[in-house]
Scaffold this active site. Structure first.
Site, PDB file in Angstrom:
ATOM      1  N   SER A   5       0.832  -1.203   0.000  1.00 36.32           N
ATOM      2  CA  SER A   5       0.000   0.000   0.000  1.00 36.32           C
ATOM      3  C   SER A   5       0.864   1.250   0.000  1.00 36.32           C
ATOM      4  CB  SER A   5      -0.903   0.015   1.235  1.00 36.32           C
ATOM      5  OG  SER A   5      -1.588   1.251   1.355  1.00 36.32           O
ATOM      6  N   TYR A  31      -2.043  -0.633  10.313  1.00 36.55           N
ATOM      7  CA  TYR A  31      -2.086  -0.936   8.879  1.00 36.55           C
ATOM      8  C   TYR A  31      -0.857  -0.359   8.169  1.00 36.55           C
ATOM      9  CZ  TYR A  31      -3.712  -1.110   4.030  1.00 36.55           C
ATOM     10  OH  TYR A  31      -3.811  -1.349   2.674  1.00 36.55           O
TER      11      TYR A  31
END
Length: 262
Positions: free
Chosen positions: A152, A166
């Site tokens: 990501s 995350y």
């Protein structure tokens, strides 16, 4: 050196974790529609079966379900053993399964670290390690086996959302992928990351609903990622065209990382 050979994945055996929904589903469809034999694994057995039903209707390749809850080591081992019963080789492993957690800094729970890092980082190593013999069995000097880790942009930049575990997990995944590229490259297995920006997925649905226009305004290309974008990148990394790419972190984000406003 024609396109059909450079991006050919016909008859390759592919495993996509979390391949029934979201970005994983987009990736699965890309492989199936180009003739690959795709195994889909996630803890949602019904979603896996439904995805396989839909993908098999497309023809060319095929889709097969092996449900597993990757939070549980026992389920990881069971899935790997089931795959070994069906296949002697694995050409492409797509580590896509992941989870997220958002909460204000002062309230962010310790449990969110255990949950998110387990699935997003630890289990990538668990599964890759267990599947390495199948990956080694599939590779040739001209056609290495491939590991594609779905990372990501939030593992590279500092996001505005309070998703601490995350971001950390994806940054760790990017580094793990580079380490694997060094160790497994010697075994003729490549390891690369697609650091994805915003795509239409269940994980992003609420965010895009509330902040979609704002997000698009910060992307130089002015749009959200599509299934063709992520599937195409995976086909590149899995075909002859991407066979010399190893240890890369490829930003698949429409320019998000370079579009920041001061």
């Amino acid at each position: 050196m024609d396109v059909s050979n450079l991006f050919n994945v016909k008859d390759k055996v592919v495993l996509v974790t979390g391949g029934a929904k979201g970005i994983g589903r987009m990736i699965s469809e890309g492989f199936v529609t180009n003739g690959a034999k795709v195994y889909i694994s996630s803890r949602d057995a019904k979603a896996c079966e439904q995805a396989c039903k839909e993908l098999n209707a497309l023809g060319k390749g095929s889709a097969h379900s092996i449900p597993a809850d990757f939070y549980k080591v026992e389920d990881c081992k069971r899935m790997v053993e089931e795959l070994k019963k069906r296949e002697t080789k694995l050409h492409v492993l797509v580590n896509n399964s992941g989870s997220n957690w958002g909460a204000p800094y002062d309230e962010f729970p310790d449990s969110a670290w255990t949950r998110v890092l387990t699935l997003n980082l630890t289990r990538v190593f668990t599964l890759t390690q267990a599947l390495t013999p199948l990956l080694e069995a599939a590779c040739t000097p001209e056609d290495p086996s491939r590991i594609i880790n779905i990372g990501s942009v939030d593992g590279i930049r500092v996001p505005s959302l309070e998703t601490f575990s995350y971001s950390a997990s994806k940054a760790g995944l990017h580094q793990l992928s580079r380490v694997l590229a060094s160790h497994l490259g010697k075994r003729n297995i490549t390891s690369n990351v697609l650091a994805c920006g915003p795509f239409e997925s269940k994980m992003m649905a609420a965010t895009l609903k509330d902040f979609g226009e704002v997000i698009k305004s910060g992307i130089p290309l002015g749009r959200i990622g599509t299934p063709q974008d992520v599937a195409g990148a995976c086909l590149f990394l899995s075909g002859r065209a991407g066979s010399y790419v190893n240890g890369a972190v490829i930003a698949l984000d429409g320019g998000t990382l370079v579009g920041s406003k001061l």
